[in-house]
Scaffold this active site. Structure first.
Site: not given
Length: 331
Positions: A197, A252
């Site tokens: 992330k 992400k």
């Protein structure tokens, strides 16, 4: 042998031959629908995400019914926490009667076959908008945060969540959560680890939607989310999470990080998911709203590109629309 004997366009000439050699096919099975749930009655539009709404638990059940009809496998829940429920210690995150916990119970009672994924992170519950607990200097402390995340994950599992998804990027949290789930008998609860992330600028509309943007202010998450310039580091993070017991991993954002998706899938072969984040959605919707892009064509192309890069599934705010378009194309 070369041209004119080799003509790649032969196979592109007709629809039937294009279909026969198509390498990747997007279906509803590849989609997960993120939903913002609030304590208020009814629905409320998210201004920076046209077409996206915050919904009550009652309305969430209507969303789930649509998702089930369209064969979307799972919903991912994100709470909009009331300001008075936020604190420095984020204890509302693991309240048995919390918003997420009640939403999970309602969904599993009404739609037992629909997958329910819950976000494990403290930013919706902290008064400062960070994903963890902070010390006197404002630094997000790791181990105390992990203890809180374990409590949160256990509360979600007790409510009936099928998948807990730690999105906080604290070190060691997957192993601690897995150990706690096993100890309490939640052996079937899956962990979807947000392993790669990035500290991305594409998250702005999401923070508006969950109400953490104001709390975070001019702060940032650079000390725990990954530097967008780094790729090798993502492989190390994924390896650690898989070793600690993650069942699935997440990259992400999506489109700006397809190189990471490909490397992760090639290296590990593990179930790999991608979050097409709020900023990606908002950019597409803005261009579509101005008449600059064709919505159906561009959205399906973007989602297919994520799958082509190696993703097994995509969290996307387009999930219901995409599933509907795919059904219309393949009745």
């Amino acid at each position: 042998m070369t041209y004119p004997y080799v003509r790649p366009r032969r196979m592109r000439r007709d629809e039937f031959s294009r279909r026969l050699m198509r390498e990747h096919v997007l279906t509803a099975n590849d989609l997960i629908y993120p939903v913002f749930v609030h304590e208020l009655a009814g629905r409320a539009a998210v201004g920076s995400m046209p077409g996206v709404e915050r919904v009550s638990i009652e309305e969430l059940l209507r969303v789930a019914e649509t998702a089930s009809e369209l064969r979307v496998p799972a919903l991912a829940l994100f709470p909009v926490t009331a300001p008075e429920a936020k604190s420095l210690t984020a204890e509302a995150a693991w309240a048995d009667d919390g918003l997420v916990q009640r939403a999970v119970r309602a969904l599993k009672q009404r739609f037992p076959e629909l997958g329910v994924i819950t976000d494990v992170a403290l930013d919706p519950y902290t008064s400062h908008g960070q994903d963890g607990l902070v010390d006197d200097s404002g630094y997000v402390v790791n181990d105390d945060t992990v203890e809180a995340l374990v409590k949160q994950a256990l509360s979600h599992a007790r409510a009936g969540a099928d998948v807990v998804a730690p999105s906080d990027m604290m070190d060691g949290r997957i192993g601690e959560i897995r150990g706690a789930l096993e100890l309490e008998g939640h052996v079937h609860t899956r962990i979807l680890a947000y392993s790669a992330k990035y500290a991305s600028s594409f998250y702005g509309p999401f923070r508006d939607a969950v109400g953490s943007a104001g709390a975070l202010g001019k702060g940032n998450k650079f000390t725990y989310q990954m530097d967008p310039a780094n790729a090798d580091e993502a492989l190390r993070e994924v390896a650690l999470d898989l070793d600690e017991g993650a069942d699935m991993i997440m990259v992400k954002p999506g489109l700006p990080y397809l190189d990471i998706v490909r490397r992760v899938k090639d290296e590990f072969g593990a179930p790999t998911f991608v979050y097409q984040v709020s900023g990606e959605y908002a950019m597409l919707k803005a261009a579509i709203g101005n008449g600059w892009l064709d919505e159906r064509g561009c959205v399906l192309e973007a989602l297919t590109s994520i799958k082509r890069a190696g993703a097994d599934g995509v969290l996307t705010y387009f999930a219901l629309d995409a599933a509907r378009w795919l059904r219309e194309a393949n009745p």
